[in-house]
Design an enzyme around this catalytic site. Sequence first.
Site, PDB file in Angstrom:
ATOM      1  N   CYS A  63       0.756  -1.161  -0.010  1.00  0.00           N
ATOM      2  CA  CYS A  63       0.101  -0.128  -0.042  1.00  0.00           C
ATOM      3  C   CYS A  63       0.865   1.220   0.092  1.00  0.00           C
ATOM      4  CB  CYS A  63      -0.881  -0.088   1.181  1.00  0.00           C
ATOM      5  SG  CYS A  63      -1.934   1.597   1.492  1.00  0.00           S
ATOM      6  N   VAL A 131     -11.654  -0.606   6.234  1.00  0.00           N
ATOM      7  CA  VAL A 131     -10.623  -1.104   7.175  1.00  0.00           C
ATOM      8  C   VAL A 131      -9.381  -0.909   6.182  1.00  0.00           C
ATOM      9  CG1 VAL A 131      -9.612  -3.030   8.266  1.00  0.00           C
ATOM     10  CG2 VAL A 131     -12.055  -2.446   8.309  1.00  0.00           C
ATOM     11  N   TYR A 195      -5.542   5.662  -9.004  1.00  0.00           N
ATOM     12  CA  TYR A 195      -6.648   4.749  -8.552  1.00  0.00           C
ATOM     13  C   TYR A 195      -8.058   5.314  -9.331  1.00  0.00           C
ATOM     14  CZ  TYR A 195      -3.917   2.688  -4.661  1.00  0.00           C
ATOM     15  OH  TYR A 195      -2.973   2.198  -4.105  1.00  0.00           O
TER      16      TYR A 195
END
Length: 327
Positions: A63, A131, A195
Amino acid sequence: MGKLIDGVWHDVWYDTKSSGGAFKRSEAAFRNWITADGSAGPSGEGGFEAESGRYHLYVSYACPWAHRALIFRALKGLSDHITVSAVHPDMLSDGWHFGTDFDDATGDTLYGLPFMRDVYLKALPDMSGRVTVPVLWDKQRETIVSNESSEIIRMLNSAFDGITGNTDDYWPADQRGAIEEVNARIYDTLNNGVYKAGFATTQSAYDAAIHPLFDTLDWLEQRLSTSRYLMGDKQTEADWRLFTTLIRFDPVYHLHFKCNRARIIDYPNLWAYTRDLYQTKGVAETVKMDHIVRHYHYSHESINPHRILPINPVLDYLAPHGRDPMA
């Protein structure tokens, strides 16, 4: 990436139908701050004093947002003061999980929990929201300090200076306005822009993302033709916020997210700049390319339904960068 609703896990992807096919990122849920004396920061509540051994980072090596936090932990000499757990690169129907059958996936070294969502529920049993990583965890109060990466790196930049003696400042007061302007463009069009392009589900949403993305890369190439770093001759947080996208661009975003007008290696200044940052002491150890490639291509079934991992280019990040000194 699913989400919690009133403490219950739901395997649901981002809803792009309601936004015309465009990807919309969720806001971080926990916004407290570690400070040198425990006083409240710009948001959240106080009581999170900088102490050696008190805090823990939950990260994914894949990430880019979590990668920021790992880099600042390295740059600021915090490896002996803040412990780390790294999730498995595969993010499937249960979200981030703590499997250990992949190199450098540590499991949850604090509580032995199976899923990242369990960490969130330990902090807030009726939690609703995504999350995500990174998570900065307080071992003493057993709760989440923050899951906002842009704020975590600013905490790490200064809150522990009295403990480590490392006073390197990547958020200098006299440059903050200029840094914020650069950050804003890079975040919207590039950090998040990849993204928005990759997760777009309509041609118009993709087109709206991809052209500003390459406009920004062109702008950065020109900016870096006269300056070693984004803000001059010294690294700032703007460089590290950009770096985590650049290091993933050619191996992942170019192919997987259809950001394929050009590669970073096609930009002489950007490519040399990426190598310059990669060769900064402590940074290379935070780059786990096997996690990066595996996560994106294996986890995003809607983009790569057969989960085939590409061979990828061979990139030499240790090649001389020639950016020190610059005229």
